[in-house]
Design a protein around this motif. Structure first.
Motif, PDB file in Angstrom:
ATOM      1  N   ARG A  88       0.748  -1.260   0.089  1.00  0.00           N
ATOM      2  CA  ARG A  88       0.048   0.102  -0.110  1.00  0.00           C
ATOM      3  C   ARG A  88       0.881   1.286   0.137  1.00  0.00           C
ATOM      4  O   ARG A  88       0.542   2.267  -0.848  1.00  0.00           O
ATOM      5  N   ASP A  89       1.891   1.264   0.923  1.00  0.00           N
ATOM      6  CA  ASP A  89       2.820   2.483   0.902  1.00  0.00           C
ATOM      7  C   ASP A  89       3.626   2.646  -0.323  1.00  0.00           C
ATOM      8  O   ASP A  89       3.721   3.761  -0.756  1.00  0.00           O
ATOM      9  N   ARG A 124       0.956   4.011  -3.066  1.00  0.00           N
ATOM     10  CA  ARG A 124       0.933   5.552  -2.699  1.00  0.00           C
ATOM     11  C   ARG A 124       2.124   6.469  -3.092  1.00  0.00           C
ATOM     12  O   ARG A 124       1.836   7.471  -3.752  1.00  0.00           O
ATOM     13  N   GLN A 173       2.084   7.139  -6.666  1.00  0.00           N
ATOM     14  CA  GLN A 173       1.170   7.944  -7.281  1.00  0.00           C
ATOM     15  C   GLN A 173       1.705   9.371  -6.728  1.00  0.00           C
ATOM     16  O   GLN A 173       1.351  10.332  -7.768  1.00  0.00           O
ATOM     17  N   SER A 226       2.539   6.060   7.556  1.00  0.00           N
ATOM     18  CA  SER A 226       1.481   6.151   7.107  1.00  0.00           C
ATOM     19  C   SER A 226       0.313   7.012   8.096  1.00  0.00           C
ATOM     20  O   SER A 226      -0.380   7.812   7.274  1.00  0.00           O
TER      21      SER A 226
END
Length: 299
Positions: A127-128, A131, A134, A206
């Motif tokens: 997930r990190d 992100r 992006q 996060s």
């Protein structure tokens, strides 16, 4: 070579080489690699009794100083954050040790717990990465924003708030939130046999929005301190559980630690030549595979 506490026999080169390889890659991300060495000890070496957690923490005690020294020389060791994380995780480590010995001595039950921990860390890492990719597409950072050579500077620190500056940007951290998070991470780390850096670092990045290059040193140093406490606590409890292997296997831990020291040094030297995203994808893949195998064997 026979390792009496672990109850296994293997070439001394096997644990040394495994620790060197794991630490070489994980040190580039600011973690010791203990979260990967425990599955190696259980699945490959067949070391499944509760003392494997203590041995894994002894690996941290020997291997972490090399990485901590590197971050300290670069000026990226935030001492207030390090102290808060260490003080918060210590009670959790003690509680986690008791849970491991009394509630999870069965390898099957422990594999369920370990599999869930590894699955979470892997998903969090993926997930990190997504992100961050992006964010990189949305804006291209100039050369001066690159983390290499940047130092952290503490602006203020009290019981409520820590404020520091990194790469000309100011960050603020709620001390109570750090304390609560550290307690939970210490509990998980005490059960699993890791200092908690592999869990703490993703949370700090996060949920608190901190730069990974600023928190890696604090996370690794806190891992060192809590691992020392964990090894001591396991050793003190060992006489109370005469029918159960609780204390570390010092001989195996020494081989793992020496391999970890060499791996962390080489990883620090080679870090700038290897893309961080490639390393994180590889680690996440290993974690997902190991978690699936553990849960498949236990369920």
């Amino acid at each position: 070579m026979y390792f009496p506490t672990a109850g296994i026999e293997c070439s001394p080169l096997v644990p040394f080489a495994a620790a060197l390889g794991v630490s070489f890659f994980t040190s580039m991300g600011g973690v010791s690699g203990a979260f990967l060495l425990l599955p190696f000890q259980m699945s490959v070496l067949g070391y499944t009794n509760p003392s494997v957690s203590a041995t894994n923490q002894f690996f941290n005690v020997l291997a972490c100083p090399a990485g901590v020294w590197r971050y300290w020389r670069e000026g990226r060791l935030l001492w207030p954050l390090t102290l808060m994380v260490a003080l918060g995780t210590l009670p959790g480590v003690f509680a986690g040790t008791l849970i491991r010995i009394n509630l999870l001595p069965d390898p099957r039950h422990f594999k369920i717990f370990a599999g869930l921990v590894l699955l979470y860390v892997a998903l969090k890492m993926l997930r990190d990465i997504t992100r961050r990719r992006q964010a990189n597409i949305a804006s291209i950072a100039p050369r001066r924003d690159r983390p290499h050579g940047s130092a952290c500077r503490v602006l203020s620190w009290n019981s409520r708030l820590l404020t520091f500056c990194f790469q000309e940007q100011e960050y603020r951290i709620a001390c109570r939130g750090i304390a609560l998070l550290s307690l939970v991470v210490g509990l998980v780390g005490g059960v699993y046999g890791i200092g908690g850096g592999a869990i703490m670092a993703p949370f700090l990045v996060s949920f608190f929005g901190l730069p990974v290059h600023a928190v890696a040193g604090a996370s690794l140093f806190a891992t060192l301190l809590t691992s020392v406490a964990g090894v001591v606590f396991y050793s003190l409890l060992a006489p109370l559980y005469s029918g159960l292997a609780v204390a570390p296997d010092w001989r195996l831990g020494l081989l793992l630690g020496l391999g970890g020291m060499a791996g962390m040094y080489l990883g620090a030297r080679c870090q700038k030549h290897v893309p961080g995203t490639v390393l994180k994808y590889a680690l996440a893949g290993i974690l997902l595979f190991t978690a699936a195998r553990y849960l498949g064997q236990a369920l």
